[in-house]
Design a protein around this motif. Structure first.
Motif, short mmCIF file in Angstrom:
data_model
loop_
_atom_site.label_atom_id
_atom_site.label_comp_id
_atom_site.label_asym_id
_atom_site.label_seq_id
_atom_site.Cartn_x
_atom_site.Cartn_y
_atom_site.Cartn_z
N ARG A 272 -36.89 23.92 33.45
CA ARG A 272 -36.65 23.95 31.96
C ARG A 272 -37.02 22.77 30.97
N ILE A 273 -37.41 23.21 30.06
CA ILE A 273 -38.39 22.14 29.19
C ILE A 273 -37.44 22.22 27.73
N ASP A 274 -36.91 21.23 27.42
CA ASP A 274 -35.84 21.33 26.15
C ASP A 274 -36.55 20.65 25.06
N GLU B 186 -29.91 6.94 30.07
CA GLU B 186 -30.17 6.42 31.33
C GLU B 186 -31.74 5.77 31.51
N GLU B 187 -32.64 6.55 30.93
CA GLU B 187 -33.96 6.23 30.94
C GLU B 187 -34.20 5.24 29.71
N GLY B 188 -33.60 5.23 28.66
CA GLY B 188 -33.80 4.66 27.42
C GLY B 188 -35.06 5.13 26.82
N ASN B 189 -35.25 6.36 26.83
CA ASN B 189 -36.43 6.86 26.34
C ASN B 189 -36.25 8.33 25.51
N GLY B 190 -35.15 8.52 24.89
CA GLY B 190 -34.80 9.49 24.27
C GLY B 190 -34.00 10.67 24.75
N PRO B 191 -34.09 11.84 23.99
CA PRO B 191 -33.45 13.10 24.51
C PRO B 191 -33.64 13.57 25.70
N ALA C 209 -35.53 19.21 19.58
CA ALA C 209 -36.49 18.71 18.43
C ALA C 209 -37.19 17.52 19.13
N ALA C 210 -37.77 17.65 20.19
CA ALA C 210 -38.56 16.53 20.92
C ALA C 210 -40.21 16.71 21.13
N GLY C 211 -40.43 17.63 20.37
CA GLY C 211 -42.02 17.97 20.84
C GLY C 211 -42.25 19.40 20.31
N ILE D 95 -33.85 23.55 36.73
CA ILE D 95 -33.86 22.24 36.70
C ILE D 95 -34.18 21.98 35.13
N GLU D 96 -33.20 21.31 34.54
CA GLU D 96 -33.50 20.84 33.02
C GLU D 96 -33.99 19.53 32.79
N ASP D 97 -34.79 19.28 31.85
CA ASP D 97 -35.29 17.89 31.63
C ASP D 97 -34.49 16.98 30.61
N ALA D 98 -33.42 17.61 30.04
CA ALA D 98 -32.66 16.97 29.02
C ALA D 98 -31.75 15.93 29.70
#
Length: 281
Positions: free
Chosen positions: A161-163, A126-131, A168-170, A118-121
């Motif tokens: 899964r952490i993207d 939808e949530e308005g908070n980035g990638p 390039a989000a951290g 399950i990925e977090d990208a």
């Protein structure tokens, strides 16, 4: 517990046991029945799907564009084709909310798979908070997957899964913060694609409380080196599908442009492939 639940439970436990830091589960990811059978025939201890490869095979682009029904119908065909445990890459869960993710997990189990990615990208805002999805929002989705599987009596392996690196989000710290939250929500393993340099991989291995999964391809360290760093799972992702499709394009172009047939010369023979698929799973 029904016979089917008992079988799924046994397969799920067997799949869990394959995640050993220092002796990683190596997954040449499949996208259809024949690629899954080929991976198994090559010696894979389990089969995991590639969401990109599976979507392409069904005529869709990757990135939450494929519907749950079509995706899991394909997963079911893969499960029916191989004897080893199967894990399904379900992208973001084929659902807009945690309840929908739970529905997807129940469908995964009905298809016979015993693991999920399950990925977090985010493929939209939808949530308005980035990638990436918010940590809290993604944790709710993972918790819903965990609860749904547990209610079915199957210890589904939930790979979060952490993207952060892909998007390039951290960096390492952000990744570890998300990993801790997702583990607390019920994830069994953490998948961080986009990282192959040994120093960073080692930091992640030491910082993640659970088995670490990395994505490999040309230029990545060999499996033995990743094993020495403590990695527990190594995935090819869409790489094998990309190789297969490149071969098709080369052969098609040669046939159409030159009118010659050299490209297929190294291919598997009809008889070998037919015999492989004729075997009962």
């Amino acid at each position: 517990m029904t016979t089917n639940q008992s079988t799924l439970r046994d397969r799920a436990l067997a799949f869990h046991a394959l995640h050993v830091p220092g002796r990683p589960l190596v997954l040449p990811n499949a996208w259809d029945a024949v690629s899954a059978r080929l991976a198994e025939d090559a010696g894979a201890a389990a089969v995991a799907t590639t969401s990109a490869g599976l979507a392409w095979a069904l005529g869709a682009a990757d990135g939450d564009r494929l519907d749950r029904g079509r995706a899991l119908e394909a997963v079911g065909r893969i499960v029916a084709t191989v004897r080893v445990p199967v894990s399904a890459d379900i992208e973001s869960g084929y659902a807009e909310d945690p309840a929908g993710v739970a529905d997807t997990v129940r469908a995964v189990l009905a298809a016979g798979a015993v693991g999920v990615n399950i990925e977090d990208a985010l493929y939209g805002d939808e949530e308005g908070n980035g990638p990436l999805r918010s940590v809290a929002g993604q944790a709710e989705r993972i918790a819903a997957a965990r609860e749904a599987a547990d209610k079915e009596g199957v210890p589904l392996f939930v790979n979060a899964r952490i993207d952060t690196f892909l998007r390039a989000a951290g960096g390492v710290d952000t990744t570890l913060e998300r990993a801790a939250a997702f583990r607390a929500a019920g994830a069994d393993g953490i998948f961080v694609p986009g990282v192959v340099d040994p120093e960073t991989v080692k930091e992640l291995v030491e910082g993640v409380d659970g088995p670490l999964n990395v994505l490999v391809g040309p230029g990545a360290p060999a499996v033995a080196e990743l094993a020495a760093l403590g990695v527990a799972r190594v995935s090819a992702g869409s790489g094998l599908a990309e190789v297969a499709h490149a071969a098709v394009r080369r052969a098609a172009r040669e046939l159409l442009d030159a009118g010659t047939y050299g490209a297929p010369a190294g291919g598997l023979g009809y008889g070998e492939l037919n015999a492989l698929l004729a075997r009962e799973s």
